[in-house]
Design a protein around this motif. Sequence first.
Motif, PDB file in Angstrom:
ATOM      1  N   GLN A  28       0.821  -1.205   0.000  1.00 24.16           N
ATOM      2  CA  GLN A  28       0.000   0.000   0.000  1.00 24.16           C
ATOM      3  C   GLN A  28       0.859   1.261   0.000  1.00 24.16           C
ATOM      4  N   HIS A  35      -5.874  -8.251  -3.694  1.00 24.74           N
ATOM      5  CA  HIS A  35      -7.032  -7.954  -2.851  1.00 24.74           C
ATOM      6  C   HIS A  35      -7.887  -9.196  -2.640  1.00 24.74           C
ATOM      7  N   TYR A  47      -4.296  -0.007   4.696  1.00 26.51           N
ATOM      8  CA  TYR A  47      -4.734   1.103   3.852  1.00 26.51           C
ATOM      9  C   TYR A  47      -4.599   2.445   4.569  1.00 26.51           C
TER      10      TYR A  47
END
Length: 392
Positions: free
Chosen positions: A218, A312, A340
Amino acid sequence: MSSTIMFSPLFVRLSSSYFWYFAVIGLMAPYLAVFLDGRGFTSLEIGEILAVVTATKVFGPTLWAVLADKTGKQLSIIRLGAFLACFAFFFLFFLDGYWPLLISLALFSLFWTAILPQIEVLTLTSIRRSPKIYARIRLWGSIGFIAFAMLAGELIERYGAEVYIAIGMVILLGLFISSMQLTQRRLITVHQTSSESIFNKLYDYRFVMFFLAGLLLQISFGPLNNFFALYLRDLHYPAYAVGLMLGIGIIAEIIVFIFAGRLFQHFSLKSLLVFSLAISIVRWFLVASVGDIAWLLTVSQILHAFSFGLYHSASMQFLHRHFNHNQQNRGQAIYIGGVYGVGGAIGAYVTGLVWLDGQGGQLAFYIAAVAALIGTLFALLIPAKSTALLNR
């Protein structure tokens, strides 16, 4: 069974919620920096605002998830989050200046973070954890992203950066309305087979390596998620190229979502996670070194299928199997908040530091490649037995 679900009202309602939720990201990710740039903020100020907004994902999802786990009312929390996010975003019509905009955007993000963990749990529970059905519901999120990424790019070019707020309100109203159409299955309460606390699950070596790998991935998305539109502008691409390139990436992502179930049947989760991270190294290197060559930039966007789509899907399956039933909301929230939230904030802030109004754009993507490389090393350390093949 699966074909029945895919044509049911349940499938339509869940898909609609994903569509509008990720439509928000389709607007925010590429164009929030453009909106702030239009308001006259420097790249450092933009990076700071984006970092603060992203940082709300650190604690926001966990707070909402604790409430969801204690009450079992995921649906009410989804609706409340959608309403409050819409309300906070509305004030952008009237606010100006660094602090007012930062506070309004941070509040919007804080409420918005209530939604995704609950939707993920609600969906996986409703479809009985089927990877195939989940992937096909989730792909509607990708469709929402691409639709509004391309539409917003065209509208911003035609009417200016301020139209960003109006587009955001339309999307958020759509999200709220779709949340009102959702239903929550009444689950039969069962006795837990293990009294293991969530802290033991969090400190488990397998989860720690998985978490760190996701965090680094991320972080590597920082330049793409926050400054990609400005990067392409500085490389003298036409305005429509932003939506086009993002669209190519999302189409590739959709294809992976469709076939993810088959991949899970033939490969372990660990191998898919490692592969996705390794592909991300190549992707960021291409954007940094040959981003001015359109066909190579297109190749890098096709790789989004793996660096996001496949990763994901695999990570959601890992989480759903790692945590017990009554830990699902907190597990999802901690992952989303940490990966995130922390990862996104670090990525946004570091990118803002090195961007220097475009002069450091290439360096930012090289740093992203290094972050993905370190993430790959962590993924390789995940014990193989924790990522057994899905028996679906």
